[in-house]
Design a protein around this motif. Structure first.
Motif, short mmCIF file in Angstrom:
data_model
loop_
_atom_site.label_atom_id
_atom_site.label_comp_id
_atom_site.label_asym_id
_atom_site.label_seq_id
_atom_site.Cartn_x
_atom_site.Cartn_y
_atom_site.Cartn_z
N ILE A 127 -13.89 16.49 13.86
CA ILE A 127 -13.07 15.28 13.76
C ILE A 127 -12.92 14.85 12.30
O ILE A 127 -11.82 14.61 11.82
CB ILE A 127 -13.68 14.12 14.57
N TYR A 128 -14.04 14.77 11.58
CA TYR A 128 -14.05 14.10 10.28
C TYR A 128 -14.04 15.03 9.07
O TYR A 128 -13.41 14.72 8.05
CB TYR A 128 -15.29 13.20 10.17
N ASP A 129 -14.75 16.15 9.15
CA ASP A 129 -14.95 16.97 7.95
C ASP A 129 -13.94 18.11 7.84
O ASP A 129 -13.36 18.33 6.77
CB ASP A 129 -16.37 17.54 7.94
N LYS A 130 -13.76 18.85 8.92
CA LYS A 130 -12.81 19.96 8.94
C LYS A 130 -11.94 19.81 10.18
O LYS A 130 -12.17 20.46 11.19
CB LYS A 130 -13.56 21.30 8.97
N PRO A 131 -10.96 18.91 10.10
CA PRO A 131 -10.20 18.52 11.30
C PRO A 131 -9.57 19.70 12.04
O PRO A 131 -8.81 20.48 11.46
CB PRO A 131 -9.12 17.58 10.74
N TYR A 190 0.84 -1.20 0.00
CA TYR A 190 0.00 0.00 0.00
C TYR A 190 0.88 1.25 0.00
O TYR A 190 1.81 1.36 0.80
CB TYR A 190 -0.93 0.01 1.22
N SER A 191 0.54 2.19 -0.88
CA SER A 191 1.33 3.41 -1.02
C SER A 191 0.93 4.44 0.03
O SER A 191 -0.12 4.33 0.67
CB SER A 191 1.09 4.01 -2.41
N GLU A 192 1.76 5.46 0.19
CA GLU A 192 1.42 6.56 1.09
C GLU A 192 0.12 7.23 0.62
O GLU A 192 -0.70 7.67 1.44
CB GLU A 192 2.55 7.58 1.14
N LYS A 193 -0.07 7.29 -0.68
CA LYS A 193 -1.29 7.89 -1.23
C LYS A 193 -2.52 7.09 -0.78
O LYS A 193 -3.57 7.67 -0.45
CB LYS A 193 -1.20 7.92 -2.76
N TYR A 194 -2.39 5.78 -0.75
CA TYR A 194 -3.48 4.93 -0.29
C TYR A 194 -3.84 5.27 1.16
O TYR A 194 -5.01 5.50 1.48
CB TYR A 194 -3.09 3.46 -0.39
N TRP A 195 -2.84 5.31 2.04
CA TRP A 195 -3.12 5.57 3.44
C TRP A 195 -3.71 6.96 3.63
O TRP A 195 -4.62 7.16 4.44
CB TRP A 195 -1.85 5.41 4.28
N GLU A 196 -3.22 7.93 2.87
CA GLU A 196 -3.75 9.30 2.96
C GLU A 196 -5.23 9.35 2.57
O GLU A 196 -5.98 10.18 3.07
CB GLU A 196 -2.95 10.24 2.06
N SER A 197 -5.63 8.46 1.68
CA SER A 197 -7.02 8.49 1.17
C SER A 197 -8.01 7.78 2.09
O SER A 197 -9.21 7.85 1.87
CB SER A 197 -7.07 7.86 -0.22
N ARG A 198 -7.52 7.07 3.09
CA ARG A 198 -8.41 6.29 3.97
C ARG A 198 -9.07 7.19 5.02
O ARG A 198 -8.52 8.20 5.42
CB ARG A 198 -7.64 5.19 4.70
N VAL A 199 -10.25 6.75 5.47
CA VAL A 199 -10.93 7.42 6.58
C VAL A 199 -10.50 6.73 7.87
O VAL A 199 -10.80 5.54 8.08
CB VAL A 199 -12.47 7.35 6.45
#
Length: 486
Positions: A336-340, A290-299
């Motif tokens: 938390i989720y939308d505008k951290p 898994y790439s860094e881009k993948y982890w960045e895209s996860r919730v």
């Protein structure tokens, strides 16, 4: 063929896997970077006070029984459980709270008293939640997340619409009182996502809450860690603490060794119960699935600001577990989720285990644990921690109508930076990857590496997901997968 299996980390999923693999006769060794086992479920002892540092809710007792039952044991062989009554309180204002009873009939009566007609609606909702629980916890979550076909059964086909609606929408169709809505939305927060992003099928968490009740191991959640360690040792597992993993060696696309505190140790199979993202950084780049881009895209599920507090007196007007919902629930979720960002007015949770367990604090004193959920990856500093403790302790005093600040003997904080340094947690998350629709089952990171043979993963970033019961299940799933492939 019996194998030499080395396990990284000693959280619930790693302990579970160690037990299952040792039962099959493999030589299993567990390596923990910290000075005690348990991962995020470690214990803190200070000045006669005892704290569970991580998980503090014991839900789904049937999953724990099923785990120990797989070894012809019972939880009672290792620890004693106490059913909490009330299960918890939810505070909305000054001495204004709703107590959640330890049984469904009383909870139905409470709902009916608050919103006429809601008692019958709650019973119907709980019947559906129980049906979902029977399908999910007794069947679906014990599947390894290899194929989407795992989700397709006669039972799930009847409930397909529940995967495309969400908990929040369903609850708000049935109930009008905002307090009741928040109480019903609360359990899915354990799954790490907003109720509006959590599929309706996950209402089984409401059955875990109202239907099965809230329990407490007699001297805390660490009782479970010690029980699993004892079982593992009875099965022949070896443990090493202060054992930092520095690298995973790969030869011919096979994991062949670990570097532990500078020493290279060969292995037939390597299993990581540590943070998935961190574990992949122990591999050379070409071996990472898994790439860094993948982890960045996860919730990701939230991080947390935790305080472990010793009080020199007993605390009044409180229960073992207490939720403080006296501020805007939705705004905190947005923060938390939308505008951290750090929330202006945070919801918080407080836990006083010494109400139930007299060994948790010196006589006449109280052990307090406070938690504020936060966005992962957020700024963390001592100044922010202190400012937020003042915010919540002021509100705690006001809402419970008592002075406690001057009775604090000590307090110790734990926040995002500590989750990173202590647990190598991605962005300092506390609960793993959220169980949203696009991060459920086969859509989560895989138990088996897609690029490296003999390398496996377990824990809250893979299947089934966040929480202690899912961690036990994850260990079982990966052990079965290893056994199948060797």
């Amino acid at each position: 063929m019996k194998k030499d299996i080395k396990i990284i980390g000693s959280g619930f999923s790693a302990l579970s896997a160690a037990c299952y693999l040792a039962k099959k006769g493999h030589r299993v060794t567990v390596y923990e970077k910290n000075d005690s086992i348990g991962g995020r479920a470690r214990q803190l002892k200070r000045d006669g006070f005892t704290f569970d540092m991580g998980p503090s809710w014991y839900w789904m007792p049937d999953v724990f029984e099923r785990f120990f039952g797989d070894f012809d044991k019972k939880t009672s062989d290792y620890y004693q459980l106490i059913k909490l009554s009330p299960a918890y309180r939810v505070y909305y204002g000054i001495n204004d709270f709703i107590a959640i009873a330890d049984n469904l009939p009383e909870i139905i009566t409470t709902f009916e008293a608050i919103e006429k007609g809601s008692g019958k609606i709650l019973q119907e909702f709980m019947n559906e939640a129980k049906s979902n629980y029977d399908i999910a916890i007794k069947d679906l979550v014990y599947r390894p997340g290899v194929s989407p076909l795992e989700l397709i059964t006669l039972e799930t086909a009847k409930k397909v619409n529940q995967f495309f609606s969400n908990i929040s929408r369903d609850i708000r169709k049935k109930f009008k009182n905002i307090r009741l809505i928040q109480i019903l939305e609360f359990p899915v927060l354990f799954l790490g996502a907003k109720p509006s992003d959590t599929p309706s099928f996950y209402s089984f968490m409401n059955f875990a809450d109202f239907g099965l009740g809230t329990w407490h191991p007699k001297t805390g959640m660490y009782d479970v860690v010690l029980a699993m360690e004892k079982l593992a040792k009875e099965l022949g597992v070896t443990f090493h603490v202060n054992a930092n993993i520095e690298k995973i060696f790969v030869e011919n696309k096979k994991a062949v060794a670990l570097v532990v505190n500078g020493e290279t140790l060969k292995a037939d199979v390597i299993l990581s119960g540590a943070d998935y993202h961190h574990t992949e950084t122990l591999l050379d780049q070409e071996h990472r699935a898994y790439s860094e881009k993948y982890w960045e895209s996860r919730v990701f599920a939230p991080s947390s600001l935790l305080f472990y507090v010793g009080f020199d007196k007993k605390i009044e007007n409180i229960s073992h577990h207490a939720l403080f919902f006296d501020v805007d629930f939705n705004q905190h979720a947005i923060d938390i989720y939308d505008k951290p960002k750090w929330p202006n007015e945070p919801l918080f949770y407080a836990n006083f285990p010494s109400i139930t367990d007299e060994t948790a604090a010196p006589k006449g004193m109280e052990t307090g644990f406070f938690l504020i959920p936060l966005a992962p990856g957020i700024e963390d500093s001592e100044e922010l921690r202190e400012a937020y403790f003042e915010k919540i302790i002021d509100r705690f005093e006001k809402l419970t109508q008592q002075k406690v600040k001057n009775n604090i003997i000590f307090k110790q904080s734990f926040c995002k930076n500590d989750f990173v340094s202590e647990y190598n947690s991605y962005k300092g998350n506390a609960y793993g990857m959220a169980n949203t629709l696009l991060q459920t089952a086969f859509l989560r990171p895989k138990l088996k590496s897609k690029k490296v043979e003999n390398l496996y993963f377990t824990g809250q970033l893979t299947v089934p997901g966040p929480g202690v019961p899912p961690a036990l299940i994850s260990g079982k799933l990966v052990a079965e997968l290893i056994e199948k492939n060797i």
